[in-house]
Write a protein that holds these residues in place. Sequence first.
Motif, PDB file in Angstrom:
ATOM      1  N   SER A  85      86.016  71.899  37.474  1.00  0.00           N
ATOM      2  CA  SER A  85      86.779  70.989  36.610  1.00  0.00           C
ATOM      3  C   SER A  85      86.572  71.378  35.151  1.00  0.00           C
ATOM      4  CB  SER A  85      86.339  69.546  36.831  1.00  0.00           C
ATOM      5  OG  SER A  85      85.031  69.336  36.315  1.00  0.00           O
ATOM      6  N   PRO A  86      87.512  70.990  34.263  1.00  0.00           N
ATOM      7  CA  PRO A  86      87.338  71.284  32.832  1.00  0.00           C
ATOM      8  C   PRO A  86      86.010  70.759  32.285  1.00  0.00           C
ATOM      9  CG  PRO A  86      89.574  70.553  33.258  1.00  0.00           C
ATOM     10  CD  PRO A  86      88.808  70.351  34.533  1.00  0.00           C
ATOM     11  N   LYS A  87      85.592  69.577  32.775  1.00  0.00           N
ATOM     12  CA  LYS A  87      84.334  68.988  32.313  1.00  0.00           C
ATOM     13  C   LYS A  87      83.148  69.849  32.745  1.00  0.00           C
ATOM     14  CE  LYS A  87      81.443  64.853  32.662  1.00  0.00           C
ATOM     15  NZ  LYS A  87      81.284  63.503  33.270  1.00  0.00           N
ATOM     16  N   GLU A  88      83.165  70.298  34.005  1.00  0.00           N
ATOM     17  CA  GLU A  88      82.074  71.119  34.519  1.00  0.00           C
ATOM     18  C   GLU A  88      82.009  72.461  33.801  1.00  0.00           C
ATOM     19  OE1 GLU A  88      81.974  69.480  39.128  1.00  0.00           O
ATOM     20  OE2 GLU A  88      83.455  70.964  38.497  1.00  0.00           O
ATOM     21  N   LYS A  89      83.177  73.026  33.511  1.00  0.00           N
ATOM     22  CA  LYS A  89      83.222  74.290  32.789  1.00  0.00           C
ATOM     23  C   LYS A  89      82.663  74.126  31.375  1.00  0.00           C
ATOM     24  CE  LYS A  89      86.324  78.097  31.593  1.00  0.00           C
ATOM     25  NZ  LYS A  89      87.711  78.625  31.710  1.00  0.00           N
ATOM     26  N   ALA A  90      83.066  73.027  30.711  1.00  0.00           N
ATOM     27  CA  ALA A  90      82.579  72.759  29.356  1.00  0.00           C
ATOM     28  C   ALA A  90      81.065  72.580  29.358  1.00  0.00           C
ATOM     29  CB  ALA A  90      83.260  71.526  28.786  1.00  0.00           C
ATOM     30  N   GLU A  91      80.550  71.876  30.356  1.00  0.00           N
ATOM     31  CA  GLU A  91      79.102  71.673  30.454  1.00  0.00           C
ATOM     32  C   GLU A  91      78.379  72.996  30.686  1.00  0.00           C
ATOM     33  OE1 GLU A  91      78.805  68.890  33.622  1.00  0.00           O
ATOM     34  OE2 GLU A  91      79.115  67.119  32.345  1.00  0.00           O
TER      35      GLU A  91
END
Length: 310
Positions: free
Chosen positions: A51-57
């Motif tokens: 997910s975009p959130k997981e990638k950002a993290e």
Amino acid sequence: MGIFPGFSGWINQNIQQPLKTSKRSKNGKSTSVSEEDRYIQGPWYWDPDLSPKEKAESLELDHVKSMPLLSTDPKYYDLDELARQNELWKSENEKHPWNDAPDKVKVKTKKGLCHLNIDFTLGSPPQAVDEMFTNPRNLTFFHSMGKYKNHWRTRLDTIATKVLKKDGPRQITEVEKVLRWKILGYNGTFPIHVIIDENHQKVTATYKKVKVKYMKVFEGSWKMEPLYVDQERLCKSRSRISEEEYKKCSGGKGRIGSKVTMEHIFQPSSFLNVPPVSWFIRGIAVKVTKVLLQDLREFVTTMNKMKVLD
């Protein structure tokens, strides 16, 4: 999340070396990386299910060793199926243990060229084995075991990588590695600088030297083919079948291993390609190759004995 944590997840959780993050200046920008960190250039591919959130993290981790990345292009194989296979190997290990066949190693020398041909099997799918061959993060696939463990972190380390060309499943990468060896009381390091031409769909590769110390010729190839290890037990058949047929007749319970075929061709530099020095060099090459294969086998065996993640 597709293959994570089923594949790369357990890499990061179980075998990762202590991280060495880059230092940041007051303005938040990274300072120059050390010689040890040059390999962070790639090649890298994100899990498409991330997910975009997981990638950002993940990007906040600031070091490629900590990120959920792959070195082979996930466009050309099913990540979810690969993760399922990794878990299947673990869950079936105690009930139906599977042992790798002994390595078949043939050495032939002709006109100064040494041809090393190797056939072996591993209890892991071809794409997973290919990832072990090509991942530049210096994970402990080739971990020093036994008498070596107090001397070296790994036998084979990547120093730098750079993608020269990407055309569909084909990828050409320039790679610098260092190999640590020890034999008959002697030990040393062996720098290797090669170009690797991979096909992520066919799971094959060829390589050729850019510069390899003491070597006039240094080249070879490898290919990974699926091995349907439960075919006879679950499908009651020995005839060749496809992966889809195997999955159907085994009820999805059939494990897929790998049959690996390698060829390595080398020739010492002219001043070293005379007996008895040439004999010593060939002996080191064969011995170290066998040790690296044993490292892989022990790594895969250890992973297959781990408990299935909840």
